[in-house]
Every structure is written in C-alpha cells, then in structure tokens.
Design a protein around this motif. Structure first.
Motif, PDB file in Angstrom:
ATOM      1  N   ASN A  59      65.361  15.794  24.529  1.00  0.00           N
ATOM      2  CA  ASN A  59      65.992  15.895  23.059  1.00  0.00           C
ATOM      3  C   ASN A  59      65.545  17.422  22.690  1.00  0.00           C
ATOM      4  OD1 ASN A  59      66.896  13.366  22.019  1.00  0.00           O
ATOM      5  ND2 ASN A  59      64.948  12.636  22.786  1.00  0.00           N
ATOM      6  N   GLY A  60      66.506  18.194  22.272  1.00  0.00           N
ATOM      7  CA  GLY A  60      66.204  19.671  21.988  1.00  0.00           C
ATOM      8  C   GLY A  60      67.559  20.186  22.011  1.00  0.00           C
ATOM      9  N   THR A  61      67.383  21.752  21.914  1.00  0.00           N
ATOM     10  CA  THR A  61      68.370  22.614  21.885  1.00  0.00           C
ATOM     11  C   THR A  61      68.267  23.763  23.025  1.00  0.00           C
ATOM     12  OG1 THR A  61      68.744  22.277  19.518  1.00  0.00           O
ATOM     13  CG2 THR A  61      69.573  24.315  20.489  1.00  0.00           C
ATOM     14  N   TYR A  62      69.293  23.941  23.599  1.00  0.00           N
ATOM     15  CA  TYR A  62      69.283  25.297  24.795  1.00  0.00           C
ATOM     16  C   TYR A  62      70.336  25.873  24.402  1.00  0.00           C
ATOM     17  CZ  TYR A  62      69.382  27.593  29.119  1.00  0.00           C
ATOM     18  OH  TYR A  62      69.706  28.438  29.979  1.00  0.00           O
ATOM     19  N   ARG A  63      69.819  27.496  24.366  1.00  0.00           N
ATOM     20  CA  ARG A  63      70.911  28.637  23.865  1.00  0.00           C
ATOM     21  C   ARG A  63      70.960  29.544  25.210  1.00  0.00           C
ATOM     22  NH1 ARG A  63      68.067  27.898  19.341  1.00  0.00           N
ATOM     23  NH2 ARG A  63      69.283  27.092  17.471  1.00  0.00           N
ATOM     24  N   HIS A  64      72.327  29.806  25.495  1.00  0.00           N
ATOM     25  CA  HIS A  64      72.295  30.834  26.365  1.00  0.00           C
ATOM     26  C   HIS A  64      73.841  31.529  26.391  1.00  0.00           C
ATOM     27  CE1 HIS A  64      72.828  32.825  30.565  1.00  0.00           C
ATOM     28  NE2 HIS A  64      71.413  32.898  30.398  1.00  0.00           N
ATOM     29  N   ASP A  65      73.852  32.575  26.058  1.00  0.00           N
ATOM     30  CA  ASP A  65      74.795  33.617  26.040  1.00  0.00           C
ATOM     31  C   ASP A  65      76.351  32.816  25.843  1.00  0.00           C
ATOM     32  OD1 ASP A  65      73.251  35.570  26.928  1.00  0.00           O
ATOM     33  OD2 ASP A  65      73.844  35.639  29.236  1.00  0.00           O
ATOM     34  N   GLY A  66      76.359  32.780  24.372  1.00  0.00           N
ATOM     35  CA  GLY A  66      77.421  32.102  24.098  1.00  0.00           C
ATOM     36  C   GLY A  66      77.839  30.575  24.005  1.00  0.00           C
ATOM     37  N   VAL A  67      76.762  29.914  24.336  1.00  0.00           N
ATOM     38  CA  VAL A  67      76.526  28.222  24.509  1.00  0.00           C
ATOM     39  C   VAL A  67      75.358  27.874  23.940  1.00  0.00           C
ATOM     40  CG1 VAL A  67      75.874  28.061  26.956  1.00  0.00           C
ATOM     41  CG2 VAL A  67      77.007  26.204  25.928  1.00  0.00           C
TER      42      VAL A  67
END
Length: 131
Positions: A59-67
C-alpha cells in the motif's frame, strides 16, 4: 486448465510501476517514458529517505522516471508521462497504453484503477514514415 493463484505472493507498487513501464514501452507508437522535473522533485521530497528504505510497498506509491504507481485497498493506479511517434495518432496510442496496462494489472490480482497518460512529446522517430 489454468494455474492456481500463488498464495502469499506480494505485489508492490514498484512491481506495478515496472509492469506498467514494460507494457507501455512495448506499445506501438510509444517512443519512451519522459522523466519530468516534477517527478524528480517528488522523489527528493520528504518521502525520499523512506523511498530508499522501502522502494515499493503493498500500500503506497512508487515513482520512477515517467511512471507513478499507487496501490491502495487492492486497487492499482498508474500515471505515465510518455513521448509518442508522430506517425501514430497520439490519442490512439494513449488509449492503447491504458488498455494494455489495465490488462497487465488485472493479471496480478489487483483491481486496475485509473490509468492516466500525459503525452509530453510527439516526435518523428527515425525509421518511420509519416502517412
């Protein structure tokens, strides 16, 4: 006969981001994901240290280079920033990406939520002919 679902498997937001990335890049008309300054700054914000310790969570958010992938209550939402090939209709490419990512997420056992696409560039790709 299909295989029974894996018991105890963990699908993280990082895994969903990776799946969405691969699916997007395999879609005809997509040239690349577009990392943005906003995404970079979000990774450097208050959650950066937590992100380094726990790169993806159930449960949470992951961000990486355009996603960006977020999982909440069994639903996975994805936001993608992409560049498309001018030889393709941008709206058609975005709709194809949404459908393909939605299908990929459904195979994980999670419910696909919103799949948001932002087209940041439309470029001529070498090797394509403009129709």
């Amino acid at each position: 006969m299909s295989d029974p679902p894996l018991q105890g498997s963990i699908i993280t937001s990082q895994l969903i981001a990776s799946l969405a990335t691969r699916t997007t890049l395999e879609t005809p008309g997509v040239l690349r994901l577009e990392p943005t300054v906003q995404g970079f700054l979000a990774r450097l914000g208050p959650g950066a240290l937590r992100h380094l310790r726990h790169p993806g969570s159930v449960n949470g958010t992951y961000r990486h280079d355009g996603v960006t992938a977020t999982i909440s209550d069994g639903t996975a939402r994805v936001h993608l920033d992409i560049a498309t090939d001018i030889a393709y209709t941008a709206l058609d490419v975005a709709e194809a990406v949404q459908q393909r990512v939605r299908e990929s997420i459904s195979h994980t056992g999670l419910t696909p939520g919103a799949i948001d696409i932002t087209i940041l560039a439309i470029e001529h790709h070498r090797g394509t002919t403009i129709r």
